[in-house]
Scaffold this active site. Structure first.
Site, PDB file in Angstrom:
ATOM      1  N   HIS A 107       0.844  -1.200   0.000  1.00 50.86           N
ATOM      2  CA  HIS A 107       0.000   0.000   0.000  1.00 50.86           C
ATOM      3  C   HIS A 107       0.875   1.244   0.000  1.00 50.86           C
ATOM      4  O   HIS A 107       2.026   1.216   0.420  1.00 50.86           O
ATOM      5  CB  HIS A 107      -0.938   0.015   1.213  1.00 50.86           C
ATOM      6  CG  HIS A 107      -0.228  -0.122   2.521  1.00 50.86           C
ATOM      7  ND1 HIS A 107       0.186  -1.338   3.007  1.00 50.86           N
ATOM      8  CD2 HIS A 107       0.156   0.798   3.429  1.00 50.86           C
ATOM      9  CE1 HIS A 107       0.794  -1.160   4.164  1.00 50.86           C
ATOM     10  NE2 HIS A 107       0.801   0.121   4.447  1.00 50.86           N
ATOM     11  N   HIS A 109       0.827   5.364   1.171  1.00 53.40           N
ATOM     12  CA  HIS A 109       0.198   6.405   1.994  1.00 53.40           C
ATOM     13  C   HIS A 109       0.253   7.741   1.269  1.00 53.40           C
ATOM     14  O   HIS A 109       1.307   8.116   0.742  1.00 53.40           O
ATOM     15  CB  HIS A 109       0.972   6.603   3.305  1.00 53.40           C
ATOM     16  CG  HIS A 109       1.052   5.417   4.198  1.00 53.40           C
ATOM     17  ND1 HIS A 109       0.288   5.285   5.330  1.00 53.40           N
ATOM     18  CD2 HIS A 109       1.820   4.300   4.139  1.00 53.40           C
ATOM     19  CE1 HIS A 109       0.597   4.154   5.943  1.00 53.40           C
ATOM     20  NE2 HIS A 109       1.522   3.533   5.241  1.00 53.40           N
TER      21      HIS A 109
END
Ligand code: AMP
Length: 147
Positions: A107, A109
């Site tokens: 992922h 941010h």
């Protein structure tokens, strides 16, 4: 968790993708999901993940998935900028426990930054309520490029 190892299908983002736990979605398509970080390091902290890949880290991701993820990060960051007018944006990605990673589904941010507001520490921010995150997600979604 080290840099190498098997993908855990019960990691928290896999559960979000299967709809087993809730998330505050900003936008999604067949390939990616952008959603609000529930422990935001600043107002408007968004996470972007692949829906299709079982890559745990950047080291494992397939090139086509990385291309789609990067395009999604770019689109989302532009929307965060338009919606919230921060002074800066930190785009961060952690690999391996020693690298600061806590959820082992790759992922990225996107964290808006303001000069007069210190960013909360990674892993040290209080939990936000859906009622606070939903309006932010809606503002960011409304600012997405439509092309
Ligand atoms: P990292 O430490 O880079 O692996 O980032 C994982 C991020 O996931 C952290 O910023 C957490 O605040 C966030 N997080 C953990 N659980 C959830 C959840 N249920 N919904 C949204 N974000 C989450």
């Amino acid at each position: 968790m080290s840099l190498t190892g098997p993908y855990d299908p019960d990691n928290i983002f896999a559960k979000i993708l299967r709809g087993e736990i809730p998330a505050v979605t900003v936008w999604e398509d067949d390939h990616v999901l952008a959603f609000m970080d529930v422990f935001p390091q600043s107002e408007g902290h968004v996470l972007v993940i692949s829906k299709t890949s079982r890559a745990r880290t950047l080291l494992e991701v397939e090139p086509d998935v990385l291309a789609r993820l990067t395009a999604a990060v770019h689109r989302t960051a532009r929307a965060v900028n338009r919606a919230l007018s921060p002074d800066g944006l930190s785009v961060m990605q952690f690999n391996g426990e020693a690298g600061g990673q806590t959820v082992f589904h790759l992922h990225v941010h996107i964290i808006p930054r303001w000069a007069d507001r210190p960013m909360k520490g990674h892993g040290h921010a209080p939990m936000a309520q859906t009622a606070a995150l939903r309006p932010l997600a809606d503002r960011i979604a409304a600012a997405l490029d439509r092309d």
